[in-house]
Structure formats: structure tokens, C-alpha cells
Design a protein around this motif. Structure first.
Motif, PDB file in Angstrom:
ATOM      1  N   THR A  46      27.216 -24.527  26.181  1.00 51.78           N
ATOM      2  CA  THR A  46      28.508 -23.919  26.482  1.00 51.78           C
ATOM      3  C   THR A  46      28.476 -23.064  27.744  1.00 51.78           C
ATOM      4  O   THR A  46      29.515 -22.628  28.224  1.00 51.78           O
ATOM      5  N   HIS A  47      27.299 -22.851  28.312  1.00 50.20           N
ATOM      6  CA  HIS A  47      27.188 -22.034  29.524  1.00 50.20           C
ATOM      7  C   HIS A  47      27.554 -22.830  30.769  1.00 50.20           C
ATOM      8  O   HIS A  47      28.463 -22.460  31.498  1.00 50.20           O
ATOM      9  N   GLU A  48      26.853 -23.933  31.021  1.00 49.51           N
ATOM     10  CA  GLU A  48      27.140 -24.740  32.216  1.00 49.51           C
ATOM     11  C   GLU A  48      27.149 -26.235  31.939  1.00 49.51           C
ATOM     12  O   GLU A  48      26.883 -27.045  32.813  1.00 49.51           O
ATOM     13  N   GLU A  49      27.400 -26.596  30.689  1.00 51.56           N
ATOM     14  CA  GLU A  49      27.529 -27.987  30.277  1.00 51.56           C
ATOM     15  C   GLU A  49      26.315 -28.853  30.612  1.00 51.56           C
ATOM     16  O   GLU A  49      26.449 -30.021  30.957  1.00 51.56           O
ATOM     17  N   VAL A  50      25.135 -28.281  30.496  1.00 49.55           N
ATOM     18  CA  VAL A  50      23.890 -29.036  30.634  1.00 49.55           C
ATOM     19  C   VAL A  50      23.604 -29.683  29.284  1.00 49.55           C
ATOM     20  O   VAL A  50      23.778 -29.054  28.242  1.00 49.55           O
ATOM     21  N   HIS A  51      23.163 -30.948  29.294  1.00 50.77           N
ATOM     22  CA  HIS A  51      22.897 -31.622  28.023  1.00 50.77           C
ATOM     23  C   HIS A  51      21.684 -31.000  27.347  1.00 50.77           C
ATOM     24  O   HIS A  51      20.677 -30.712  27.982  1.00 50.77           O
ATOM     25  N   LEU A  52      21.801 -30.832  26.041  1.00 52.29           N
ATOM     26  CA  LEU A  52      20.742 -30.185  25.255  1.00 52.29           C
ATOM     27  C   LEU A  52      19.665 -31.149  24.775  1.00 52.29           C
ATOM     28  O   LEU A  52      18.705 -30.724  24.132  1.00 52.29           O
ATOM     29  N   GLU A  53      19.772 -32.427  25.107  1.00 49.54           N
ATOM     30  CA  GLU A  53      18.783 -33.390  24.621  1.00 49.54           C
ATOM     31  C   GLU A  53      17.362 -33.082  25.109  1.00 49.54           C
ATOM     32  O   GLU A  53      16.396 -33.494  24.471  1.00 49.54           O
ATOM     33  N   ASP A  54      17.221 -32.372  26.203  1.00 46.69           N
ATOM     34  CA  ASP A  54      15.907 -31.981  26.698  1.00 46.69           C
ATOM     35  C   ASP A  54      15.553 -30.547  26.311  1.00 46.69           C
ATOM     36  O   ASP A  54      14.612 -29.971  26.833  1.00 46.69           O
TER      37      ASP A  54
END
Length: 103
Positions: A46-54
Motif C-alpha cells: 500500500t506504500h508504493e504498489e510494489v508487488h509483495l511476491e518477493d
């Protein structure tokens, strides 16, 4: 009314790990904690829309790979900023060796 979606095999996720799950135009992550519980949250921080898969999974938390925000996998709540908005979570169950998510 939400539907239960067959997301993956339970064995596809190692203990304290995460995998990406896409459904329609939406992206999610499925997290397996240290006690063999499975959780599903939105896939983007929710901070900068980076994918959490990593992201790094430790016990029942997931850490964003970019700025190290930490979220509780069960509740989606932010444990450590810079994120200040919680993740959405989705009911998850394991049946017949498969992980299902209610979306």
C-alpha cells in the motif's frame, strides 16, 4: 456473493514463504506462515504498489521488498512503516491439498 477460487496446491508454498496469485485483473499473494497457516492479501504494497511476491515472510508477517514495510499476514495491518494503509485480506482455506481463496 464471493466465490471460493482454487488458487494453488498447498505444497506449492514452502513454510514462511509467499507466492503470487492472479485472478481476473487483480493480483494477490498467498502466504504460508511458520505454523502452516495460509493467508491471502492484496499483492501490492500500500506504500508504493510494489508487488509483495518477493517479500520476506517471518512467522506471520510479510515485509515489502522495496521499503521494508511489514504487514501482519492474518489481519493485513501495518506493523512497520513507511506504509500507513493496511492490506486487504481474504478468507483462505485448505481442502484436498489445495488452497482456496474467497474473493
Amino acid at each position: 456473493m464471493a466465490d471460493w477460487i482454487d488458487a494453488c496446491a498447498a505444497t506449492a508454498i514452502d513454510e514462511e514463504d509467499v507466492i503470487r496469485f492472479d485472478h481476473g485483473t487483480r493480483t494477490f499473494v498467498i502466504i504460508r506462515d511458520h505454523k502452516d497457516n495460509y493467508y491471502c492479501t492484496d499483492g501490492l504494497c500500500t506504500h508504493e504498489e510494489v508487488h509483495l511476491e518477493d517479500g520476506l515472510v517471518v512467522e506471520n508477517t510479510i515485509e515489502c521488498p522495496k521499503h521494508a514495510s511489514i504487514f501482519n499476514a492474518a489481519t493485513g495491518e501495518v506493523d512497520t512503516p513507511p506504509a500507513c494503509e493496511n492490506l486487504h485480506t481474504y478468507p483462505t482455506k485448505v481442502e484436498g491439498g489445495r488452497v482456496f481463496v474467497e474473493i
